[in-house]
Design an enzyme around this catalytic site. Structure first.
Site, short mmCIF file in Angstrom:
data_model
loop_
_atom_site.label_atom_id
_atom_site.label_comp_id
_atom_site.label_asym_id
_atom_site.label_seq_id
_atom_site.Cartn_x
_atom_site.Cartn_y
_atom_site.Cartn_z
N HIS A 234 72.67 -40.68 23.97
CA HIS A 234 72.28 -42.32 23.90
C HIS A 234 72.33 -42.87 25.30
O HIS A 234 72.68 -42.46 26.30
CB HIS A 234 73.52 -42.95 23.16
N THR A 235 71.18 -43.70 25.31
CA THR A 235 70.95 -44.42 26.59
C THR A 235 72.01 -45.04 27.31
O THR A 235 72.17 -44.93 28.54
CB THR A 235 69.76 -45.21 26.42
#
Length: 343
Positions: A234-235
């Site tokens: 996930h960013t």
């Protein structure tokens, strides 16, 4: 002097419950070890207190939850945890990425296919988990202090942990809490949304074993959207990945069975902060408190009252000079031997 004068990592306490709930809500779906469920969070808090207070000769099912406290403002800025030994009472499942070879002598063809195999290879390892840092504190080494303070605790109490340490990183989930991998795989076996299944794993991992297919999943048969996120993070976790990789944790071949997020691993004793941890003597001296030198993680020798913060140390000295304020926050006295490690 300290780089962040009054930011300190310590064990969670019952009085931190409200902040703990706030962190869990803010962390969002897919943060399995920070469930948005007050009962589960209370159980984690209770279990952590018990773990810190119990004498341990070898790693068991202890779990140590820490918080980052801004003492100058008297607010909590984040949390993280170490699970001493996972998969003992309930299996800890992951998918192992493997290659299957299909060959035909007659046609002189060899096909290599990537498959996902259900495994519990990580049974008995220590796990870094439940990391969350408030957005307004995501600067000035605060994330490094929060994450790496765990390694100082592990360096000080090695008997409490396993030879291998892993970190489960949140996979790709969009703003609507949809996981492309879950939609392509998990949903076919569980009649529920990703968020519901994610919450359930906090209390009951057995249902995974009951419902997941035992046979390898051929990656090429999955939709492109699912294939694209296998082993991707996930960013929000870019900084966490960077910190872990700097410490020597690496993605090998294991991913989460729900969102296919990467799992990083390392030999515990080879983790950089642990490997480089050394003893130093504390000198409490307001006038000589260091404002220059290299940044170090500095921790006391307590378990239940563990404290860790950032300080400065001259490379040619075995003494770390700190002011009385920092000494009080750390809970150390003049002349005491403590542990430090370079940031």
């Amino acid at each position: 002097y300290c780089e962040t004068p009054m930011l300190i990592v310590r064990p969670i306490q019952q009085t931190d419950k409200t902040a703990f709930q706030t962190f869990a809500k803010a962390a969002g779906v897919g943060h399995t070890n920070l469930p948005r469920d007050d009962q589960q969070l209370q159980a984690k808090l209770d279990h952590s207190e018990l773990s810190f207070s119990t004498p341990v000769k070898q790693a068991g099912e202890e779990s140590y939850q820490f918080v980052l406290e801004d003492l100058s403002n008297q607010i909590l800025a984040g949390t993280c945890a170490i699970d001493a030994c996972i998969g003992l009472s309930q299996p800890n499942y992951s998918y192992r990425l493997a290659t299957m070879v299909h060959a035909s002598k007659q046609l002189k063809l060899v096909n290599r296919a990537m498959v996902l195999q259900l495994s519990h290879d990580y049974t008995g390892v220590s796990r870094l988990s439940a990391f969350y840092l408030s957005p307004e504190y995501r600067h000035s080494f605060h994330d490094q202090l929060l994450s790496k303070a765990r390694f100082m605790f592990m360096a000080r109490f090695p008997e409490r942990f396993s030879d291998t340490t892993i970190s489960e990183i949140k996979g790709v989930i969009d703003d609507q809490n949809v996981s492309p991998f879950w939609e392509s795989v998990g949903r076919h076996f569980f009649a529920m949304d990703f968020a519901e299944a994610d919450l359930l794993t906090g209390t009951n991992k057995a249902f995974i074993a009951d419902l997941m297919p035992r046979h390898p999943l051929y990656v090429e048969l999955l939709p492109a959207a699912a294939q694209a996120v296998i082993g991707q993070h996930h960013t929000d976790f870019e900084d966490v990945i960077n910190i872990h990789e700097h410490e020597g944790l690496r993605f090998v071949d294991q991913v989460d069975i729900f969102d296919a997020g990467p799992m990083l691993e390392a030999r515990t004793r080879l983790i950089r902060t642990i490997r480089k941890a050394e003893q130093a003597t504390i000198a409490i001296d307001h006038d000589r408190a260091q404002t220059s030198g290299s940044r170090v993680l500095l921790s006391n020798n307590q378990c239940q009252d563990f404290r860790c913060l950032l300080a400065r140390k001259q490379s040619d000295s075995e003494v770390i000079y700190i002011n009385p304020q920092i000494a009080q926050a750390l809970g150390v006295s003049d002349g005491e031997q403590v542990l430090y490690s370079p940031l």
